[in-house]
Design a protein around this motif. Structure first.
Motif, short mmCIF file in Angstrom:
data_model
loop_
_atom_site.label_atom_id
_atom_site.label_comp_id
_atom_site.label_asym_id
_atom_site.label_seq_id
_atom_site.Cartn_x
_atom_site.Cartn_y
_atom_site.Cartn_z
N ASN A 103 6.87 0.47 -3.74
CA ASN A 103 5.54 -0.12 -3.55
C ASN A 103 5.35 -1.43 -4.29
O ASN A 103 4.47 -2.20 -3.95
N SER B 213 9.62 3.51 11.10
CA SER B 213 8.33 4.19 11.20
C SER B 213 8.07 5.12 10.01
O SER B 213 6.95 5.61 9.85
N SER B 214 9.06 5.34 9.17
CA SER B 214 8.90 6.22 8.00
C SER B 214 8.03 5.55 6.95
O SER B 214 7.97 4.33 6.85
N ARG B 215 7.40 6.36 6.13
CA ARG B 215 6.56 5.85 5.05
C ARG B 215 7.44 5.27 3.95
O ARG B 215 8.49 5.80 3.63
N LEU B 216 6.96 4.20 3.37
CA LEU B 216 7.66 3.53 2.28
C LEU B 216 7.69 4.44 1.05
O LEU B 216 6.69 5.08 0.72
N SER C 113 0.85 -1.19 0.00
CA SER C 113 0.00 0.00 0.00
C SER C 113 0.89 1.24 0.00
O SER C 113 2.03 1.21 0.47
N ASP C 114 0.36 2.34 -0.49
CA ASP C 114 1.16 3.57 -0.48
C ASP C 114 1.16 4.24 0.90
O ASP C 114 1.78 5.27 1.08
N ARG C 115 0.49 3.65 1.87
CA ARG C 115 0.45 4.20 3.23
C ARG C 115 1.16 3.32 4.25
O ARG C 115 1.02 3.52 5.44
N ILE C 116 1.91 2.38 3.80
CA ILE C 116 2.58 1.44 4.70
C ILE C 116 3.93 2.00 5.15
O ILE C 116 4.58 2.73 4.41
N SER C 117 4.34 1.63 6.35
CA SER C 117 5.65 2.05 6.85
C SER C 117 6.72 1.09 6.36
O SER C 117 6.42 -0.04 5.93
#
Length: 167
Positions: free
Chosen positions: A104, A96-99, A63-67
């Motif tokens: 993706n 903890s940063s976003r991927l 997902s584009d919102r995953i860490s």
């Protein structure tokens, strides 16, 4: 006559049991077992992914919102390996940063290679794999301050995709 008929019958039963796999056959690691008159089967594990689950070739989509931490844990699912928790602030910040958007999707890539790209191996972090406990640890690369300044000053004069304008 009766004794030889019994011996022949018991031999046939033993052979049929072995043939159907009811009696285990002990073989050494490099052996082949006969499966027919012209066919022998290699009993060694040849598949690289079975020997090292981190070398499986997979398709991963996140997902584009995953860490980054969740992406690494998702990539490790099914391998038997786990990501260890870290108290280091740089590692905690990384996980903890976003991927990144470019991470993706991985198609037909090895799991260890995809994780290295996600974590940024060689660009601030290293990965330590403990195969005995099947644990993976992310380690920040620490350089002396003087060496870090030298790297930054050298990168200003190197060729890059975004050349700096000189006054």
């Amino acid at each position: 006559m009766r004794k030889s008929k019994f011996h022949y019958t018991s031999s046939c039963i033993l052979f049929a049991s072995w043939l159907w796999g009811l009696i285990p056959v002990s073989v050494s690691a490099g052996d082949f077992i006969p499966q027919g008159r012209y066919l022998d089967i290699n009993v060694q594990v040849q598949d690289t992914a079975q020997r090292n689950p981190l070398r499986q070739i997979v398709d991963l989509q996140f997902s584009d919102r995953i860490s980054i931490g969740k992406a690494v844990k998702t990539a490790l699912s099914g391998t038997g390996y786990q990501l260890t928790e870290s108290n280091h602030p740089k590692v905690q910040l990384l996980l903890s940063s976003r991927l990144a958007f470019v991470h993706n999707r991985f198609e037909q890539k090895r799991i260890d290679s995809a994780i290295a790209a996600i974590v940024g191996v060689g660009r601030g972090f290293e990965i330590d794999v403990d195969h005995l406990s099947r644990m993976i640890r992310i380690i920040p690369i620490t350089r002396p301050e003087q060496e870090h300044k030298q790297i930054l000053s050298n990168s200003q004069h190197s060729d890059s995709l975004f050349p700096r304008s000189h006054p």
